[in-house]
Design a protein around this motif. Structure first.
Motif, PDB file in Angstrom:
ATOM      1  N   PRO A 106      22.060 -31.967  20.717  1.00 56.85           N
ATOM      2  CA  PRO A 106      22.956 -32.194  19.580  1.00 56.85           C
ATOM      3  C   PRO A 106      23.425 -33.641  19.537  1.00 56.85           C
ATOM      4  O   PRO A 106      23.625 -34.277  20.572  1.00 56.85           O
ATOM      5  CB  PRO A 106      24.125 -31.239  19.846  1.00 56.85           C
ATOM      6  N   LYS A 107      23.577 -34.151  18.349  1.00 58.79           N
ATOM      7  CA  LYS A 107      24.061 -35.524  18.173  1.00 58.79           C
ATOM      8  C   LYS A 107      25.582 -35.497  18.116  1.00 58.79           C
ATOM      9  O   LYS A 107      26.193 -35.376  17.061  1.00 58.79           O
ATOM     10  CB  LYS A 107      23.461 -36.123  16.899  1.00 58.79           C
ATOM     11  N   ALA A 108      26.175 -35.610  19.288  1.00 56.95           N
ATOM     12  CA  ALA A 108      27.629 -35.577  19.398  1.00 56.95           C
ATOM     13  C   ALA A 108      28.084 -36.683  20.335  1.00 56.95           C
ATOM     14  O   ALA A 108      27.408 -37.000  21.319  1.00 56.95           O
ATOM     15  CB  ALA A 108      28.087 -34.217  19.932  1.00 56.95           C
ATOM     16  N   ASP A 109      29.210 -37.268  20.018  1.00 56.10           N
ATOM     17  CA  ASP A 109      29.752 -38.358  20.823  1.00 56.10           C
ATOM     18  C   ASP A 109      30.555 -37.773  21.982  1.00 56.10           C
ATOM     19  O   ASP A 109      31.784 -37.763  21.987  1.00 56.10           O
ATOM     20  CB  ASP A 109      30.639 -39.252  19.956  1.00 56.10           C
ATOM     21  N   MET A 110      29.835 -37.246  22.972  1.00 50.78           N
ATOM     22  CA  MET A 110      30.454 -36.574  24.114  1.00 50.78           C
ATOM     23  C   MET A 110      29.736 -36.980  25.390  1.00 50.78           C
ATOM     24  O   MET A 110      28.523 -37.194  25.383  1.00 50.78           O
ATOM     25  CB  MET A 110      30.359 -35.047  23.965  1.00 50.78           C
ATOM     26  N   ASP A 111      30.488 -37.057  26.472  1.00 47.00           N
ATOM     27  CA  ASP A 111      29.883 -37.255  27.781  1.00 47.00           C
ATOM     28  C   ASP A 111      29.502 -35.905  28.369  1.00 47.00           C
ATOM     29  O   ASP A 111      30.162 -34.891  28.105  1.00 47.00           O
ATOM     30  CB  ASP A 111      30.859 -37.962  28.726  1.00 47.00           C
ATOM     31  N   ALA A 112      28.450 -35.906  29.164  1.00 43.72           N
ATOM     32  CA  ALA A 112      27.962 -34.655  29.745  1.00 43.72           C
ATOM     33  C   ALA A 112      27.393 -34.915  31.134  1.00 43.72           C
ATOM     34  O   ALA A 112      27.003 -36.030  31.478  1.00 43.72           O
ATOM     35  CB  ALA A 112      26.887 -34.039  28.849  1.00 43.72           C
ATOM     36  N   SER A 113      27.376 -33.848  31.921  1.00 45.75           N
ATOM     37  CA  SER A 113      26.750 -33.865  33.241  1.00 45.75           C
ATOM     38  C   SER A 113      25.628 -32.842  33.258  1.00 45.75           C
ATOM     39  O   SER A 113      25.622 -31.899  32.459  1.00 45.75           O
ATOM     40  CB  SER A 113      27.769 -33.526  34.333  1.00 45.75           C
ATOM     41  N   ILE A 114      24.706 -33.003  34.185  1.00 45.41           N
ATOM     42  CA  ILE A 114      23.622 -32.045  34.352  1.00 45.41           C
ATOM     43  C   ILE A 114      23.848 -31.263  35.643  1.00 45.41           C
ATOM     44  O   ILE A 114      24.038 -31.853  36.714  1.00 45.41           O
ATOM     45  CB  ILE A 114      22.248 -32.745  34.412  1.00 45.41           C
ATOM     46  N   ILE A 115      23.857 -29.946  35.522  1.00 41.88           N
ATOM     47  CA  ILE A 115      24.013 -29.050  36.662  1.00 41.88           C
ATOM     48  C   ILE A 115      22.743 -28.229  36.812  1.00 41.88           C
ATOM     49  O   ILE A 115      22.271 -27.631  35.838  1.00 41.88           O
ATOM     50  CB  ILE A 115      25.212 -28.100  36.464  1.00 41.88           C
ATOM     51  N   ILE A 116      22.178 -28.199  38.010  1.00 40.01           N
ATOM     52  CA  ILE A 116      20.983 -27.397  38.278  1.00 40.01           C
ATOM     53  C   ILE A 116      21.352 -26.357  39.327  1.00 40.01           C
ATOM     54  O   ILE A 116      21.736 -26.703  40.453  1.00 40.01           O
ATOM     55  CB  ILE A 116      19.812 -28.259  38.786  1.00 40.01           C
ATOM     56  N   VAL A 117      21.274 -25.084  38.985  1.00 34.68           N
ATOM     57  CA  VAL A 117      21.685 -24.017  39.896  1.00 34.68           C
ATOM     58  C   VAL A 117      20.516 -23.581  40.789  1.00 34.68           C
ATOM     59  O   VAL A 117      19.420 -24.141  40.711  1.00 34.68           O
ATOM     60  CB  VAL A 117      22.266 -22.824  39.104  1.00 34.68           C
ATOM     61  N   ASN A 118      20.782 -22.573  41.611  1.00 37.32           N
ATOM     62  CA  ASN A 118      19.772 -22.069  42.556  1.00 37.32           C
ATOM     63  C   ASN A 118      19.253 -23.178  43.469  1.00 37.32           C
ATOM     64  O   ASN A 118      18.040 -23.363  43.653  1.00 37.32           O
ATOM     65  CB  ASN A 118      18.607 -21.401  41.824  1.00 37.32           C
ATOM     66  N   ASP A 119      20.213 -23.925  44.049  1.00 39.22           N
ATOM     67  CA  ASP A 119      19.858 -24.990  44.992  1.00 39.22           C
ATOM     68  C   ASP A 119      18.855 -25.979  44.401  1.00 39.22           C
ATOM     69  O   ASP A 119      17.924 -26.428  45.083  1.00 39.22           O
ATOM     70  CB  ASP A 119      19.302 -24.392  46.288  1.00 39.22           C
ATOM     71  N   GLY A 120      19.064 -26.300  43.135  1.00 37.41           N
ATOM     72  CA  GLY A 120      18.221 -27.295  42.495  1.00 37.41           C
ATOM     73  C   GLY A 120      16.945 -26.777  41.881  1.00 37.41           C
ATOM     74  O   GLY A 120      16.167 -27.546  41.307  1.00 37.41           O
ATOM     75  N   GLU A 121      16.729 -25.459  41.945  1.00 40.30           N
ATOM     76  CA  GLU A 121      15.508 -24.873  41.388  1.00 40.30           C
ATOM     77  C   GLU A 121      15.638 -24.546  39.899  1.00 40.30           C
ATOM     78  O   GLU A 121      14.645 -24.350  39.215  1.00 40.30           O
ATOM     79  CB  GLU A 121      15.136 -23.600  42.167  1.00 40.30           C
ATOM     80  N   GLY A 122      16.870 -24.451  39.410  1.00 46.73           N
ATOM     81  CA  GLY A 122      17.096 -24.136  38.004  1.00 46.73           C
ATOM     82  C   GLY A 122      17.463 -22.677  37.806  1.00 46.73           C
ATOM     83  O   GLY A 122      17.375 -21.880  38.737  1.00 46.73           O
ATOM     84  N   PRO A 123      17.943 -22.353  36.603  1.00 51.16           N
ATOM     85  CA  PRO A 123      17.961 -23.163  35.385  1.00 51.16           C
ATOM     86  C   PRO A 123      18.957 -24.323  35.443  1.00 51.16           C
ATOM     87  O   PRO A 123      19.724 -24.445  36.386  1.00 51.16           O
ATOM     88  CB  PRO A 123      18.358 -22.144  34.305  1.00 51.16           C
ATOM     89  N   ALA A 124      18.888 -25.159  34.399  1.00 53.51           N
ATOM     90  CA  ALA A 124      19.733 -26.343  34.323  1.00 53.51           C
ATOM     91  C   ALA A 124      20.677 -26.229  33.125  1.00 53.51           C
ATOM     92  O   ALA A 124      20.340 -25.620  32.103  1.00 53.51           O
ATOM     93  CB  ALA A 124      18.871 -27.594  34.196  1.00 53.51           C
ATOM     94  N   TYR A 125      21.840 -26.833  33.284  1.00 50.64           N
ATOM     95  CA  TYR A 125      22.859 -26.813  32.235  1.00 50.64           C
ATOM     96  C   TYR A 125      23.379 -28.223  32.004  1.00 50.64           C
ATOM     97  O   TYR A 125      23.511 -29.012  32.948  1.00 50.64           O
ATOM     98  CB  TYR A 125      24.028 -25.903  32.625  1.00 50.64           C
ATOM     99  N   MET A 126      23.653 -28.508  30.742  1.00 51.47           N
ATOM    100  CA  MET A 126      24.377 -29.721  30.390  1.00 51.47           C
ATOM    101  C   MET A 126      25.822 -29.305  30.136  1.00 51.47           C
ATOM    102  O   MET A 126      26.092 -28.465  29.267  1.00 51.47           O
ATOM    103  CB  MET A 126      23.768 -30.373  29.141  1.00 51.47           C
ATOM    104  N   VAL A 127      26.765 -29.852  30.901  1.00 50.85           N
ATOM    105  CA  VAL A 127      28.144 -29.383  30.831  1.00 50.85           C
ATOM    106  C   VAL A 127      29.071 -30.519  30.398  1.00 50.85           C
ATOM    107  O   VAL A 127      28.834 -31.692  30.692  1.00 50.85           O
ATOM    108  CB  VAL A 127      28.599 -28.796  32.182  1.00 50.85           C
ATOM    109  N   TYR A 128      30.133 -30.119  29.702  1.00 54.21           N
ATOM    110  CA  TYR A 128      31.063 -31.074  29.120  1.00 54.21           C
ATOM    111  C   TYR A 128      32.431 -31.001  29.815  1.00 54.21           C
ATOM    112  O   TYR A 128      32.600 -30.341  30.844  1.00 54.21           O
ATOM    113  CB  TYR A 128      31.200 -30.798  27.620  1.00 54.21           C
ATOM    114  N   ASN A 129      33.393 -31.673  29.227  1.00 53.86           N
ATOM    115  CA  ASN A 129      34.732 -31.757  29.811  1.00 53.86           C
ATOM    116  C   ASN A 129      35.315 -30.382  30.148  1.00 53.86           C
ATOM    117  O   ASN A 129      35.933 -30.194  31.200  1.00 53.86           O
ATOM    118  CB  ASN A 129      35.668 -32.486  28.852  1.00 53.86           C
TER     119      ASN A 129
END
Length: 334
Positions: A283-306
């Motif tokens: 999405p084109k939004a003016d927001m900062d985000a982090s990437i979280i990868i669960v299962n000890d880095g195996e995935g799935p992955a999430y982009m998370v906000y404030n």
């Protein structure tokens, strides 16, 4: 919420550590718990409480039948070795049955929930999700005497300072007339009511949602949702953002970029190949985000906000935070 909150009846499904639902076995050899000396300890504590302003009637009633509870120490010391995959955890915490009940409970309590949501700027689906995951929509709030549990933990001594303060806070709540001592029940660790607040959290964040002059987190839903919403708002909830979303990563994604401490504009993640699950652009939004990868880095992955980081003020588990967001989205029909 404090670490102890992770072990309430509702949360103990698997929410154990800050980053994964595993509880490591300790090698520390602890002395056998004994109740010897408890009466002397209690006499000294009551003197301290009276000196700090707790009334004599409150002390008499609150400690009328107080005895140490060995089961509380057993729970506190137990270190069950189990690990769930993220998928197993999510299925346990956010099954379709909880989604369905969450939608029904939100509809049933919409006026109360939306009033808190409007006042504090935390959308109702999130308040409902917390309520569902913490206490099964108010059904499972714990059956231990909060005073007796906290007294046991303070007397045992390993975290005496923390639990001693929480016991004093519990007495302050009773002394203020919010709840009768015999009705102050909660988890074995002292988390109370439908919001599962520790006494210190109650004193700092609980609110009188129905304006009756007291705060009842056990029976007054107006107070429950106002308190939960006030907590989330105070620690940083942004009403204009969602919590996060599942995404896909490019095969050459640099794992050094993963983690809550690395926050970049969404446009920067787009440039390095992060995409929506269907392969579409972010999405084109003016927001900062982090990437979280669960299962000890195996995935799935999430982009998370404030708001993801705000959820983790409540409970320091990545899996818990994703579960709250997932349930909230499902309740809202996203």
């Amino acid at each position: 919420m404090k670490f102890w909150k992770l072990l309430t009846a509702a949360s103990a499904l698997a929410v154990i550590t800050a980053s994964a639902p595993a509880f490591a076995q300790t090698d520390e050899k602890l002395p056998e718990f004994t109740t010897e000396g408890f009466e002397d300890w209690l006499v000294a504590f009551k003197k301290e409480a009276a000196a700090k302003g707790i009334s004599e009637p409150t002390l008499e009633i609150a400690f009328a039948d107080t005895k140490p509870i060995p089961k509380v120490i057993e729970y506190d010391r137990s270190q069950p070795e189990f690990k769930l995959t993220f998928e197993q955890y999510l299925q346990r915490v956010v099954p379709q049955s909880r989604v369905n009940e969450g939608r029904a409970k939100y509809a049933e309590n919409r006026a109360v929930i939306d009033a808190a949501a409007k006042k504090y700027g935390v959308p109702g689906q999130y308040l409902t999700a917390f309520w569902g995951i913490e206490t099964g929509f108010g059904r499972h709030t714990g059956g231990y005497s909060v005073v007796d549990s906290l007294a046991t933990l303070a007397f045992e001594g390993r975290r005496a300072e923390y639990f001693r303060k929480e016991l004093m806070n519990a007495l302050t709540i009773i002394d203020a007339g919010h709840i009768a001592a015999e009705d102050m029940t909660g988890s074995w660790a002292g988390a109370m009511g439908q919001a599962q607040f520790m006494p210190s959290t109650f004193l700092n964040y609980a609110r009188d949602g129905n304006d009756d002059g007291k705060i009842d987190l056990w029976g007054a839903k107006e107070d429950v949702f106002a308190s939960a919403a006030n907590y989330l708002s105070t620690v940083g909830w942004n009403a204009d953002e969602r919590w996060g979303r599942e995404i896909t990563l490019p095969k050459d994604f640099d794992k050094e970029l993963e983690g809550r401490d690395i926050r970049k504009p969404i446009s920067e993640w787009q440039k390095v190949g992060v995409r929506m699950p269907n392969g579409g652009d972010l999405p084109k939004a003016d927001m900062d985000a982090s990437i979280i990868i669960v299962n000890d880095g195996e995935g799935p992955a999430y982009m998370v906000y404030n708001n993801f980081h705000t959820i983790m003020h409540w409970n320091r588990s990545t899996y818990f935070a994703i579960a709250v967001g997932t349930l909230a989205d499902a309740i809202a029909g996203y």
